[in-house]
Design an enzyme around this catalytic site. Structure first.
Site, PDB file in Angstrom:
ATOM      1  N   GLU A  89      14.120 -15.419   0.451  1.00  0.00           N
ATOM      2  CA  GLU A  89      14.498 -16.465   1.415  1.00  0.00           C
ATOM      3  C   GLU A  89      13.492 -17.617   1.374  1.00  0.00           C
ATOM      4  OE1 GLU A  89      14.442 -14.682   5.279  1.00  0.00           O
ATOM      5  OE2 GLU A  89      15.919 -13.168   4.708  1.00  0.00           O
ATOM      6  N   ASP A 100       0.827  -1.202   0.000  1.00  0.00           N
ATOM      7  CA  ASP A 100       0.000   0.000   0.000  1.00  0.00           C
ATOM      8  C   ASP A 100       0.873   1.269   0.000  1.00  0.00           C
ATOM      9  OD1 ASP A 100      -2.832   0.964   0.387  1.00  0.00           O
ATOM     10  OD2 ASP A 100      -1.941   1.913   2.136  1.00  0.00           O
TER      11      ASP A 100
END
Ligand code: GLC
Length: 584
Positions: free
Chosen positions: A286, A234
């Site tokens: 990751e 956002d």
């Protein structure tokens, strides 16, 4: 002609299509997010299973198969976190909790399990620019003295003038009024001001403080660990503010600047913001399964927006300039060419979007008397009303055209049903803070957020057991329910299904684009992509269709017969077509 019935081979004495020489690439690579179709679910308006008139996570889990069967790759889930709901959940009081309105963390886990079963990813909407004034960190900041570590999590400043009566600078809130609110210090005296680019209940975080970055890194991992496929970010352009917070004479609400050209604004697009997203990209990497970051980066021009999707930053950025382009062949051609060039230059896919929860739906926009409806402002009972037939015809044509473009596409819940806004929503229902903050001068975004119609089982059209949802549905939605459209081959729902299926089988999302040479006096826009010719008639008269086999038309009346005896076809105004040109 129906878009789903078997289409005969059409005699085509018409001339073959001729293309411009330049080829516009979408981007290199074949990862899923380079060609994805991402469907936005706005939870409070999707499906209510508790009878409180507000949609919930269980409602999403229950109906997810219907969305997956459209052929989408991922869901962008608008906020469902703990929140006082002052800005429909974009005011978060706990980033690691589900608001009881929407359910529990267990419900989220079940949603993820169902999404995995259906092979649809769930992207969580993360709100890093600001939180709710009810967030524990902000409560602590209010209770702590000026200059304390707790205050440093936010942007507090002393006021200007005698007794600090004036706000620290002239910035305006996106929702109207000053972007600063003065607090009472713990001893009861009038004190510092805090910055809020949005509502006063949404204090901005201080991203110059590394502790803020660490907190969000932990929040991202929380949702990635639970199986989120990534994040829609956002207001991703606003996190970092120019040092010294200098005055700015533009308006953050965009009121004087249609299209939001925020270049040079000290609260948007600051270079240091990119370090934040480099860190986030590394966190996503990751995890297995190509987790993605999609930016709401409302910066201009589009070449600047492309900075958010450089190889070590986000994967996609919403293409607002495309959404805001008028129904005009030259303008659309220009923004599409420019977008492909800008994003390809950084190795990212362009994205395309026509509707979301912040703008009037495209079935309304494209039928509205003034094409220049301002983002963030719907139509109300006192306004000239849109032409629903024209709006729907153009919306279907615009969608078919958009889904032919290479890159990623975004869909907003309900557009596959051809829904427009509630353009006559009585004012007493309005909940968007824009309405109250501007004393009703701006109507805000409620009109595009109305609960979805599913079937005829309840008075709220299957949305809820309650008679009405949190906003009432407009007249006439009975004929637009998903159930009503299911078996109608010409329904908007079946147009979306067929278009998404063909988009996938022809690999349009990973293709390249060549513009059709002839625009027939500027009214036709056409391009070739992966062996498919995509045509859109934006003019007022029918245009000849080049030789080829019809794959899909935007409506049952999109095509007509050319003058007697020629045996060829015409594409009617406000219609689009996918065609397979004959192989040489
Ligand atoms: C984004 C959201 C919008 C929200 C604002 C503040 O623009 O899409 O709905 O009001 O951010 O969080």
């Amino acid at each position: 002609m129906s878009q789903t019935e078997e289409l005969p081979a059409i005699p085509q004495p018409a001339a073959p299509a001729r293309f411009e020489e330049a080829t516009h690439a979408s981007s290199g690579g074949t990862q899923w997010w380079r060609r994805s179709v991402i469907y936005q679910i706005y939870p409070r308006s999707f499906r209510d299973t508790t009878g409180n008139g507000i949609g919930d996570l269980r409602g999403i889990t229950t109906e997810l198969h219907q969305i997956a069967s459209l052929g989408v790759d991922a869901i962008w889930l608008s906020p469902f976190f703990a929140s006082p709901q002052k800005d429909a959940g974009y005011d978060v009081s706990d980033y690691r909790a589900v608001d009881p309105l929407f359910g529990t963390l267990g419900d989220f886990d079940e949603l993820i399990a169902e999404a995995n079963r259906l092979e649809v990813k769930i992207l969580v909407d993360i709100v890093p620019n600001h939180c709710s004034d009810q967030h524990a960190l902000f409560r602590e900041a209010l209770a702590s003295p000026a200059g304390s570590a707790a205050r440093e999590m936010f942007i507090f400043r002393d006021g200007l003038g005698d007794g600090g009566q004036l706000p620290p600078n002239n910035w305006q809130s996106h929702f109207g009024g000053s972007a600063w609110t003065r607090i009472h210090e713990p001893d009861g005296t009038e004190g510092q001001y805090y910055l809020h680019l949005f509502d006063s209940s949404q204090p901005d975080f201080n991203w110059d403080n590394p502790a803020v970055g660490d907190e969000f890194a932990s929040v991202l991992r929380f949702w990635l660990d639970r199986g989120a496929g990534g994040f829609r970010v956002d207001v991703a352009h606003a996190l970092v503010k120019a040092s010294g917070l200098p005055d700015w004479h533009g308006r953050a609400d965009g009121a004087d600047t249609p299209g939001y050209p925020f270049a040079d604004a000290p609260m948007f697009g600051q270079p240091a913001v990119h370090e934040v997203f480099r860190r986030w990209r590394a966190i996503c990497e990751e995890y297995p399964g190509e987790r993605v970051l999609c930016a709401e980066a409302n910066v201009h021009p589009i070449e600047a927006m492309a900075d958010w999707v450089r190889p070590d930053e986000m994967h996609q950025s919403f293409n607002f300039p495309f959404l805001h382009t008028d129904w005009d062949a030259a303008a659309l051609k220009a923004i599409i060419t420019r977008s492909l060039k800008a994003f390809d230059a950084v190795g990212a896919p362009s994205t395309w979007v026509l509707s979301n929860h912040d703008v009037p739906r495209h079935a309304t926009r494209l039928g509205a008397p003034s094409p220049a409806l301002r983002p963030g402002d719907g139509l109300g009972p006192g306004d000239a009303q849109p032409d629903p037939v024209l709006g729907l015809a153009r919306a279907r044509a615009a969608t078919l055209f958009m889904l032919g473009l290479p890159g990623g596409a975004y869909l907003y819940q309900g557009e596959e049903l051809g829904l427009g806004d509630h353009t006559e929503l009585p004012h007493e229902y309005r909940q968007d803070p824009t309405y109250a903050r501007t004393d009703g001068e701006r109507l805000g975004r409620d009109g595009c957020r109305v609960p979805l119609p599913w079937n005829d089982s309840t008075r709220s059209l299957g949305f809820s057991d309650a008679d009405t949802g949190w906003l009432p549905q407009p007249e006439g939605w009975e004929s637009l329910t998903r159930q009503a459209q299911e078996s109608d081959p010409d329904s908007t729902l079946n147009l979306y299904r067929k278009a998404l299926e063909l988009r996938g089988s022809h690999h349009l999302g990973l293709g390249n684009l060549n513009w059709l040479e002839d625009t027939i006096g500027g009214q036709l826009l056409g391009f070739g992509n992966s062996g498919v010719l995509v045509l859109l008639n934006l003019g007022s008269t029918p245009v000849d269709v080049p030789a080829g086999e019809v794959l899909l038309a935007s409506s049952a009346t999109a095509l007509g017969a050319a003058p007697a005896g020629t045996g060829s076809l015409v594409l009617n105004p406000d219609a689009a077509l996918w065609l397979r040109p004959p192989t040489a």
